[in-house]
Design a protein around this motif. Structure first.
Motif, PDB file in Angstrom:
ATOM      1  N   GLU A  47       0.841  -1.202   0.000  1.00  0.00           N
ATOM      2  CA  GLU A  47       0.000   0.000   0.000  1.00  0.00           C
ATOM      3  C   GLU A  47       0.874   1.249   0.000  1.00  0.00           C
ATOM      4  O   GLU A  47       0.489   2.289  -0.557  1.00  0.00           O
ATOM      5  CB  GLU A  47      -0.922  -0.007   1.214  1.00  0.00           C
ATOM      6  CG  GLU A  47      -1.979   1.096   1.180  1.00  0.00           C
ATOM      7  CD  GLU A  47      -2.912   1.034   2.375  1.00  0.00           C
ATOM      8  OE1 GLU A  47      -4.062   1.491   2.242  1.00  0.00           O
ATOM      9  OE2 GLU A  47      -2.501   0.541   3.441  1.00  0.00           O
ATOM     10  N   GLY A  50       1.418   2.461  -3.315  1.00  0.00           N
ATOM     11  CA  GLY A  50       0.247   2.949  -4.033  1.00  0.00           C
ATOM     12  C   GLY A  50      -0.665   1.852  -4.541  1.00  0.00           C
ATOM     13  O   GLY A  50      -1.670   2.133  -5.205  1.00  0.00           O
ATOM     14  N   HIS A  97       9.402   4.510  -3.814  1.00  0.00           N
ATOM     15  CA  HIS A  97       9.600   5.727  -3.011  1.00  0.00           C
ATOM     16  C   HIS A  97      10.931   6.411  -3.287  1.00  0.00           C
ATOM     17  O   HIS A  97      10.988   7.624  -3.479  1.00  0.00           O
ATOM     18  CB  HIS A  97       9.487   5.387  -1.520  1.00  0.00           C
ATOM     19  CG  HIS A  97       8.086   5.470  -1.010  1.00  0.00           C
ATOM     20  ND1 HIS A  97       7.545   6.597  -0.440  1.00  0.00           N
ATOM     21  CD2 HIS A  97       7.086   4.555  -1.027  1.00  0.00           C
ATOM     22  CE1 HIS A  97       6.282   6.368  -0.115  1.00  0.00           C
ATOM     23  NE2 HIS A  97       5.982   5.132  -0.452  1.00  0.00           N
ATOM     24  N   SER A 102       6.783   4.151 -10.831  1.00  0.00           N
ATOM     25  CA  SER A 102       5.419   3.827 -10.428  1.00  0.00           C
ATOM     26  C   SER A 102       5.348   2.344 -10.078  1.00  0.00           C
ATOM     27  O   SER A 102       6.205   1.545 -10.491  1.00  0.00           O
ATOM     28  CB  SER A 102       4.442   4.127 -11.568  1.00  0.00           C
ATOM     29  OG  SER A 102       4.663   3.232 -12.647  1.00  0.00           O
ATOM     30  N   TRP A 103       4.312   1.968  -9.313  1.00  0.00           N
ATOM     31  CA  TRP A 103       4.197   0.550  -8.971  1.00  0.00           C
ATOM     32  C   TRP A 103       3.922  -0.297 -10.208  1.00  0.00           C
ATOM     33  O   TRP A 103       4.324  -1.467 -10.276  1.00  0.00           O
ATOM     34  CB  TRP A 103       3.133   0.315  -7.897  1.00  0.00           C
ATOM     35  CG  TRP A 103       1.705   0.688  -8.243  1.00  0.00           C
ATOM     36  CD1 TRP A 103       1.077   1.851  -7.958  1.00  0.00           C
ATOM     37  CD2 TRP A 103       0.725  -0.135  -8.911  1.00  0.00           C
ATOM     38  NE1 TRP A 103      -0.239   1.823  -8.397  1.00  0.00           N
ATOM     39  CE2 TRP A 103      -0.469   0.604  -8.979  1.00  0.00           C
ATOM     40  CE3 TRP A 103       0.749  -1.426  -9.430  1.00  0.00           C
ATOM     41  CZ2 TRP A 103      -1.635   0.102  -9.570  1.00  0.00           C
ATOM     42  CZ3 TRP A 103      -0.409  -1.941 -10.021  1.00  0.00           C
ATOM     43  CH2 TRP A 103      -1.579  -1.171 -10.089  1.00  0.00           C
TER      44      TRP A 103
END
Length: 440
Positions: A47, A50, A97, A102-103
């Motif tokens: 989570e 994201g 992070h 991006s995930w």
């Protein structure tokens, strides 16, 4: 019905492994309840990257079902498969992070590494590399994983906690009721094992959980049944375009090597304890669990979660007598139930399953008897592997350090003839791992 039952026992060779349905079921149940935390913990970690928590939980369970069923039906080994701890944190906190991907792009690294692993396994290269590892290091994997399990268990029991600089760990406050109940669970497990009670670990785990519920230390789920959240928001959301940059090669390399060494360590460590290794310390048909590991990672990325592989918590089931793929099928069956009964099946607190990890850790260090204490060029790399697994809190770091130490020590002491081509490759891969390792 009798013929059907007989065909199952024949398929898994119950007679040859000196096991039966009851023994395998108890083993599978024990393994599941020891690692059921992943259903909650993996989504919580991802989570931070994201990835929506609800869909992530469903993806975690589906990955475990698919991978563990493959392990049971195809590889016929008593190992559970699920998204790895460690790799999930690497993706969430480093790749997303710190590095800013991006995930969806991070999942591309998981998918690519899974495909590469599949190809390497089918080509026989992973099996060849596995056979190249010296016996001393293979035995150190079992010892290191055993102590790592015990370390995790002591933390789950609330016995050790973070300390201060110079003394990073210390004894926690053990006067609290949860810790005292956990210690009682540890003692109960030991007593039942000494008395050779079948299902000792599972019985003690259940009794400790029951005590927490009776004393109001554990909230009773408002409902034991719930429909699984839809996986649609994360299903097939891999972003390959974002991965087409030079800097992303380091991410893929790190994921690839982390998965390789974690799987290698888990396979040899668990197989050693289960008595599945041959006289030369090799696992017969090792390519099968390796292929399952690779395919599970591909499946995981498509479902929207991170690298999947063999869980060291499978050791708890092995200690309950799990020896065949039927154990894995039982674990997969519990994960299927978890899709609908997750509030109930994830109720076991760390205080209840922590003792089982400590107990199993004590059993796994028996492999230390098989290490050569007379040859320092074998002993010291094995020792480095063990201590770095524990004190770096990373199995992969310990194994790669062992590969490098073994190669360097043989080379610098004029014993390079002891090194085979596979060990040179493993040492080189380990060096690459440290070049790309995110030290921040």
């Amino acid at each position: 019905m009798a013929e059907y039952t007989m065909s199952i026992s024949s398929y898994f060779d119950f007679k040859g492994h000196r096991t039966g349905y009851r023994q395998e079921f108890l083993a599978g149940a024990t393994t599941f309840f020891t690692l059921a935390y992943i259903i909650v913990v993996n989504p919580a970690i991802l989570e931070a990257a994201g990835i929506p928590k609800g869909p992530s939980m469903t993806a975690t369970i589906l990955t475990a079902i698919a991978g563990t069923l493959l392990m049971g039906l195809y590889a016929k080994r008593p190992f559970a498969v699920a998204p790895y701890m460690g790799e999930n944190a690497f993706i969430a906190y480093t790749v997303v992070h710190t590095l800013g991907y991006s995930w969806q792009t991070a999942l591309a690294a998981i998918f690519i590494s899974g495909i590469l692993f599949t190809l390497l396994t089918l080509a026989g290269l992973r099996e060849w590399l596995a056979r190249s590892i010296p016996l001393s290091l293979k035995h150190s994997f079992a010892v290191g994983i055993g102590l790592f399990l015990a370390f995790l268990g002591l933390g789950n029991m609330g016995i050790i906690t973070l300390g201060v600089p110079g003394a990073p760990l210390r004894l926690a406050d053990i006067t609290g009721l949860p810790v005292l109940l956990s210690l009682a669970g540890l003692l109960a497990t030991a007593v039942l094992l000494v008395r050779k009670v079948r299902g000792a670990i599972l019985i003690a785990m259940g009794a400790t959980t029951g005590a927490f519920l009776l004393l109001g230390l554990l909230p009773v789920p408002p409902t034991p049944v719930s429909l699984p959240p839809s996986i649609a928001p994360i299903w097939m959301q891999i972003n390959f375009q974002g991965a087409l940059v030079w800097g992303f090669a380091g991410v893929v390399t790190s994921v690839l090597i982390m998965d390789f060494v974690d799987t290698m360590g888990s396979l040899f460590g668990l197989s050693s304890r289960a008595g599945l290794l041959d006289s030369e310390g090799n696992l017969p048909q090792i390519e099968k669990p390796m292929l399952v590991d690779a395919l599970s990672t591909v499946i995981a990325s498509l479902l929207g979660t991170t690298t999947a592989g063999i869980y060291i918590e499978s050791a708890t089931g092995i200690e309950q007598g799990g020896r065949t793929g039927f154990t894995a099928i039982v674990v997969a069956g519990f994960f299927v139930l978890a899709l609908f009964f997750s509030p109930l099946l994830t109720i076991v607190p760390p205080f209840a399953y922590g003792p089982s990890m400590v107990i199993v850790g004590s059993f796994m260090i028996s492999s230390i008897q098989k290490m050569d204490f007379s040859d320092y060029s074998e002993l010291l790399p094995a020792f480095i592997t063990i201590v770095l697994m524990i004190f770096s809190f990373n199995i992969g770091v310990g194994i790669t350090a062992g590969f490098i130490a073994h190669t360097l020590l043989k080379l610098l002491t004029g014993r390079s003839k002891d090194l085979n081509a596979g060990m040179w490759i493993l040492a080189a891969l380990s060096l690459i791992f440290y070049l790309f390792y995110p030290y921040h």
